[in-house]
Design a protein around this motif. Structure first.
Motif, mmCIF file in Angstrom:
data_model
loop_
_atom_site.group_PDB
_atom_site.id
_atom_site.type_symbol
_atom_site.label_atom_id
_atom_site.label_comp_id
_atom_site.label_asym_id
_atom_site.label_seq_id
_atom_site.Cartn_x
_atom_site.Cartn_y
_atom_site.Cartn_z
ATOM 1 N N PRO A 274 -7.111 -5.697 -2.233
ATOM 2 C CA PRO A 274 -6.875 -6.896 -1.427
ATOM 3 C C PRO A 274 -7.473 -6.722 -0.035
ATOM 4 O O PRO A 274 -7.576 -5.596 0.471
ATOM 5 N N GLN A 275 -7.851 -7.787 0.571
ATOM 6 C CA GLN A 275 -8.475 -7.736 1.895
ATOM 7 C C GLN A 275 -7.568 -7.067 2.925
ATOM 8 O O GLN A 275 -8.036 -6.394 3.837
ATOM 9 N N ALA A 276 -6.251 -7.191 2.753
ATOM 10 C CA ALA A 276 -5.295 -6.626 3.712
ATOM 11 C C ALA A 276 -5.049 -5.130 3.518
ATOM 12 O O ALA A 276 -4.354 -4.518 4.323
ATOM 13 N N PHE A 277 -5.631 -4.521 2.477
ATOM 14 C CA PHE A 277 -5.394 -3.092 2.235
ATOM 15 C C PHE A 277 -6.039 -2.259 3.345
ATOM 16 O O PHE A 277 -7.233 -2.411 3.631
ATOM 17 N N PRO A 278 -5.271 -1.365 3.956
ATOM 18 C CA PRO A 278 -5.810 -0.534 5.054
ATOM 19 C C PRO A 278 -6.569 0.684 4.524
ATOM 20 O O PRO A 278 -5.980 1.715 4.208
ATOM 21 N N ILE A 279 -7.866 0.571 4.445
ATOM 22 C CA ILE A 279 -8.696 1.673 3.933
ATOM 23 C C ILE A 279 -8.860 2.722 5.027
ATOM 24 O O ILE A 279 -9.235 2.402 6.154
ATOM 25 N N MET A 280 -8.577 3.973 4.662
ATOM 26 C CA MET A 280 -8.780 5.096 5.576
ATOM 27 C C MET A 280 -10.222 5.588 5.414
ATOM 28 O O MET A 280 -10.803 5.460 4.332
ATOM 29 N N ALA A 281 -10.764 6.196 6.432
ATOM 30 C CA ALA A 281 -12.151 6.664 6.407
ATOM 31 C C ALA A 281 -12.406 7.650 5.271
ATOM 32 O O ALA A 281 -13.504 7.692 4.714
ATOM 33 N N VAL A 282 -11.404 8.457 4.891
ATOM 34 C CA VAL A 282 -11.586 9.479 3.851
ATOM 35 C C VAL A 282 -11.391 8.939 2.440
ATOM 36 O O VAL A 282 -11.703 9.623 1.465
ATOM 37 N N LEU B 76 -3.349 2.199 -3.643
ATOM 38 C CA LEU B 76 -3.468 3.414 -2.842
ATOM 39 C C LEU B 76 -4.908 3.871 -2.820
ATOM 40 O O LEU B 76 -5.681 3.584 -3.725
ATOM 41 N N GLY B 77 -5.234 4.595 -1.754
ATOM 42 C CA GLY B 77 -6.549 5.204 -1.618
ATOM 43 C C GLY B 77 -6.365 6.700 -1.459
ATOM 44 O O GLY B 77 -5.378 7.163 -0.881
ATOM 45 N N THR B 78 -7.303 7.452 -1.974
ATOM 46 C CA THR B 78 -7.268 8.909 -1.877
ATOM 47 C C THR B 78 -8.699 9.433 -1.856
ATOM 48 O O THR B 78 -9.650 8.658 -1.937
ATOM 49 N N ALA C 298 0.866 -1.184 0.000
ATOM 50 C CA ALA C 298 0.000 0.000 0.000
ATOM 51 C C ALA C 298 0.896 1.225 0.000
ATOM 52 O O ALA C 298 1.822 1.322 0.805
ATOM 53 N N LEU C 299 0.648 2.148 -0.912
ATOM 54 C CA LEU C 299 1.367 3.423 -0.932
ATOM 55 C C LEU C 299 0.717 4.318 0.109
ATOM 56 O O LEU C 299 -0.493 4.552 0.073
ATOM 57 N N ARG C 300 1.523 4.801 1.044
ATOM 58 C CA ARG C 300 0.995 5.585 2.157
ATOM 59 C C ARG C 300 1.835 6.840 2.352
ATOM 60 O O ARG C 300 2.984 6.902 1.939
ATOM 61 N N LYS C 301 1.276 7.789 3.023
ATOM 62 C CA LYS C 301 2.004 8.959 3.522
ATOM 63 C C LYS C 301 2.775 9.714 2.444
ATOM 64 O O LYS C 301 3.880 10.160 2.665
ATOM 65 N N MET C 302 2.186 9.878 1.265
ATOM 66 C CA MET C 302 2.851 10.688 0.245
ATOM 67 C C MET C 302 2.406 12.129 0.424
ATOM 68 O O MET C 302 1.257 12.463 0.174
ATOM 69 N N PHE C 303 3.331 12.927 0.880
ATOM 70 C CA PHE C 303 3.074 14.352 1.078
ATOM 71 C C PHE C 303 4.268 15.137 0.561
ATOM 72 O O PHE C 303 5.411 14.709 0.708
ATOM 73 N N VAL C 304 3.992 16.288 -0.041
ATOM 74 C CA VAL C 304 5.039 17.222 -0.450
ATOM 75 C C VAL C 304 4.627 18.603 0.050
ATOM 76 O O VAL C 304 3.479 19.020 -0.130
ATOM 77 N N HIS C 305 5.569 19.282 0.677
ATOM 78 C CA HIS C 305 5.320 20.635 1.180
ATOM 79 C C HIS C 305 4.812 21.492 0.022
ATOM 80 O O HIS C 305 5.352 21.434 -1.091
#
Length: 103
Positions: A86-94, A59-61, A20-27
């Motif tokens: 996949p069942q193991a993908f951590p879906i965020m509420a947003v 990824l989720g967005t 899972a692609l997570r925490k992609m942030f750019v200032h």
């Protein structure tokens, strides 16, 4: 940069050769083609995944992040329905839009 962190990215191993692609942030001051931070971060993550035998990245967005959608699509991610995650993908509420990259 001058010694400052201007972006982050992470891959979370979710098993079975998938991540899972997570925490992609750019200032905000370092976004855009002029700096290339987003592209550099993503390409490093993809190279890391490939060298560690990851076959698929998910990824989720949110639906509101139109620029992010274009960025991911331009870089080979395809939109998929939530049911293909996949069942193991951590879906965020947003999360309401989902993407997949396959090697």
């Amino acid at each position: 940069m001058n010694g400052y962190v201007v972006g982050t990215i992470s891959l979370l191993d979710i098993g079975n050769g998938e991540a899972a692609l997570r925490k992609m942030f750019v200032h905000p001051e370092f976004r855009g083609r002029e700096y290339g931070v987003s592209s550099s971060l993503l390409h490093h993550a993809l190279n890391f995944a490939r060298s560690n035998e990851v076959e698929n990245i998910y990824l989720g967005t949110t639906a509101q992040f139109i620029a992010a959608h274009r960025f991911y699509e331009k870089n080979g991610f395809i939109e998929i329905p939530r049911s293909r995650l996949p069942q193991a993908f951590p879906i965020m509420a947003v999360d309401s839009k989902f993407y997949m990259y396959s090697f």
